[in-house]
Design an enzyme around this catalytic site. Structure first.
Site, PDB file in Angstrom:
ATOM      1  N   ASP A  47     -60.742  14.068   1.293  1.00 48.19           N
ATOM      2  CA  ASP A  47     -61.774  12.891   0.890  1.00 48.19           C
ATOM      3  C   ASP A  47     -60.882  11.868   0.481  1.00 48.19           C
ATOM      4  OD1 ASP A  47     -61.299  13.944  -1.511  1.00 48.19           O
ATOM      5  OD2 ASP A  47     -63.422  14.189  -2.022  1.00 48.19           O
ATOM      6  N   SER A  48     -59.343  11.887   0.067  1.00 49.60           N
ATOM      7  CA  SER A  48     -58.592  10.882  -0.248  1.00 49.60           C
ATOM      8  C   SER A  48     -58.810   9.667   0.803  1.00 49.60           C
ATOM      9  CB  SER A  48     -57.337  11.446  -0.655  1.00 49.60           C
ATOM     10  OG  SER A  48     -57.038  12.169   0.612  1.00 49.60           O
ATOM     11  N   ASP A  86     -62.193  18.422   4.117  1.00 55.50           N
ATOM     12  CA  ASP A  86     -62.592  18.207   2.475  1.00 55.50           C
ATOM     13  C   ASP A  86     -64.126  18.072   2.487  1.00 55.50           C
ATOM     14  OD1 ASP A  86     -62.010  18.342   0.097  1.00 55.50           O
ATOM     15  OD2 ASP A  86     -61.040  16.633  -0.076  1.00 55.50           O
ATOM     16  N   LYS A 116     -62.613  22.675   2.044  1.00 54.47           N
ATOM     17  CA  LYS A 116     -62.366  22.836   0.778  1.00 54.47           C
ATOM     18  C   LYS A 116     -63.553  22.386  -0.352  1.00 54.47           C
ATOM     19  CE  LYS A 116     -59.202  19.818  -0.874  1.00 54.47           C
ATOM     20  NZ  LYS A 116     -60.074  19.114  -1.948  1.00 54.47           N
ATOM     21  N   GLU A 118     -64.390  21.301  -4.396  1.00 56.42           N
ATOM     22  CA  GLU A 118     -63.941  21.181  -5.791  1.00 56.42           C
ATOM     23  C   GLU A 118     -64.536  21.842  -6.740  1.00 56.42           C
ATOM     24  OE1 GLU A 118     -63.372  16.826  -6.833  1.00 56.42           O
ATOM     25  OE2 GLU A 118     -62.055  16.583  -4.917  1.00 56.42           O
ATOM     26  N   GLU A 185     -54.360  20.589  -8.931  1.00 55.43           N
ATOM     27  CA  GLU A 185     -54.029  19.311  -8.904  1.00 55.43           C
ATOM     28  C   GLU A 185     -53.966  18.535 -10.505  1.00 55.43           C
ATOM     29  OE1 GLU A 185     -56.649  16.615  -6.448  1.00 55.43           O
ATOM     30  OE2 GLU A 185     -55.671  14.900  -7.468  1.00 55.43           O
TER      31      GLU A 185
HETATM   32  O1  KIV Z   1     -58.623  14.535  -0.688  1.00 51.28           O
HETATM   33  C1  KIV Z   1     -57.349  14.924  -0.861  1.00 51.28           C
HETATM   34  O2  KIV Z   1     -56.554  14.394  -0.405  1.00 51.28           O
HETATM   35  C2  KIV Z   1     -57.231  16.231  -1.545  1.00 51.28           C
HETATM   36  C3  KIV Z   1     -55.614  16.603  -1.982  1.00 51.28           C
HETATM   37  C4  KIV Z   1     -55.238  15.523  -2.893  1.00 51.28           C
HETATM   38  C5  KIV Z   1     -55.479  17.840  -2.251  1.00 51.28           C
HETATM   39  O3  KIV Z   1     -57.908  16.719  -2.060  1.00 51.28           O
END
Ligand code: KIV
Length: 297
Positions: A47-48, A86, A116, A118, A185
Site C-alpha cells: 500500500d506504499s 497488501d 498481508k 497490518e 517494520e
Molecule cells: O506497503 C509496503 O510497501 C509495505 C512494506 C514497507 C513492507 O508494507
C-alpha cells in the site's frame, strides 16, 4: 508451474535452510518484470503505492480497487516470484465478511497468491477466517503505517519493555493464527533478533536490522526514485531518479536543438510512391477532399 516458481512452502523452508529471503515491492508490469527477472523471492504490491505511485501523503488514502488494479499489472509481469497483495486501510478491520471478500479479490482478480495485513493479536480472528477461506496471510507488526495517527508519525516501535512485550505477544499469536511470515517494520534490531529466534515462520525486516530471515524494501526508495523521505534504514542501491532526469533532459535538448529524430529514427517511403503523394498534395483541393471524407462517414 516452473521449478523456479516461489511458493509459500519454499519460502518457509528457507528459514530452516538459513537462506536469506529477498523481497521488494512493485506496482506495475514493467518494474515487476525486472524485479522478477532478478530472482527476487517475493513481490509485495504494497500500500506504499499510495505514496510512491499515487502521490498521497500516507498509505491511508489508497483503496481496494486501486490496489487490485496495480496487483493485476504486477501479476502480468511475474513468472517466478510469490506475489503478496497488501490489504489497504478500511478493507479488513471494519467487517469480517467484507474483509474476506476484499482479500479474495486480491487472489481472484489481482492474481496475488497471498495477502498481508497490518496488526497484532486483534487481527488473529480475521486471519483464521481468511485461512479457512483458502487465503494465505502474511503479518506485519512494529511500525504499521496504517496506524501513523496512533503512533504520531513514522516512529521506531518496540523501544520500551511494554512496547516490546506487546510486539512479542502479537507475533506469537499471529504465528498461532496461521500466518506464513511476518514483516517487522522499524523496530530495534535486538528485538527483531529475539522474535526471529522465537518464531518458526520467517521474519521479513524493513528497518529491523540484519538478523531477520529476510529483507524487504520499497522499490522506488531503494532505487532513488522516491527521495522525499529517507528513514535511517534506507540504503539507495541506485540513483535511478537522477538517471531518469538525465535521459529526459537529453531528449528535451535534442528535440529543441533539432538533433532528434534524425532519418535514422524515421520511416522511409519508396521514391515513386512519394512523388505521387507530392503531386496530389500540390494539385488537389485538400479542404474539399477532407470535407468529402467526413460526409462519407
Ligand atoms: O506497503 C509496503 O510497501 C509495505 C512494506 C514497507 C513492507 O508494507
Amino acid at each position: 508451474m516452473s521449478l523456479r516458481k516461489m511458493t509459500i512452502k519454499k519460502l518457509m523452508e528457507k528459514k530452516k535452510l538459513k537462506e536469506k529471503i529477498v523481497a521488494l515491492t512493485a506496482y506495475d508490469y514493467s518494474m515487476a518484470k525486472l524485479v522478477d527477472e532478478c530472482g527476487i523471492d517475493f513481490i509485495l504490491v504494497g500500500d506504499s503505492l499510495s505514496m510512491v505511485m499515487l502521490g498521497n501523503e500516507n498509505t491511508l488514502a489508497v483503496t481496494v480497487d486501486e490496489m487490485i488494479h496495480h496487483t493485476k499489472a504486477v501479476s502480468r509481469g511475474v513468472s517466478n516470484a510469490l506475489i503478496v497483495g497488501d490489504m489497504p486501510f478500511l478493507s479488513y478491520k471494519v467487517d469480517m465478511k467484507d474483509a474476506i471478500y476484499n482479500a479474495g479479490r486480491f487472489i481472484q482478480e489481482g492474481g496475488a497468491e497471498a495477502v498481508k495485513v497490518e496488526g497484532g493479536s486483534e487481527v488473529c480472528p480475521l486471519i483464521k477466517k481468511l485461512i479457512r477461506a483458502d487465503i494465505q496471510v502474511m503479518g506485519h507488526v512494529g511500525l504499521t503505517p496504517q496506524a501513523i495517527y496512533e503512533f504520531g508519525g513514522f516512529m521506531v516501535q518496540g523501544k520500551t519493555i511494554n512496547a516490546a512485550k506487546q510486539i512479542i505477544t502479537d507475533v506469537l499469536n499471529l504465528q498461532k493464527a496461521g500466518v506464513f511470515s511476518i514483516v517487522l517494520e522499524s523496530i530495534p534490531w535486538q528485538l527483531a533478533r529475539i522474535i526471529t529466534d522465537l518464531l518458526d515462520i520467517p521474519t521479513i525486516g524493513i528497518g529491523a536490522g540484519p538478523y531477520c530471515d529476510g529483507q524487504i524494501l520499497v522499490l522506488h526508495d531503494m532505487l532513488g526514485i522516491f527521495t522525499e523521505f529517507k528513514p535511517k534504514f534506507l540504503k539507495y542501491f541506485g540513483n535511478i531518479g537522477a538517471a531518469i532526469k538525465e535521459a529526459i533532459n537529453g531528449y528535451k535538448q535534442e528535440v529543441k536543438g533539432e538533433k532528434y529524430p534524425t532519418q535514422e529514427y524515421s520511416y522511409d517511403i519508396q521514391e515513386d510512391e512519394f512523388k505521387k503523394i507530392q503531386e496530389w498534395v500540390d494539385s488537389a483541393d485538400l479542404e474539399k477532399e477532407a470535407d468529402q471524407a467526413m460526409k462519407e462517414l
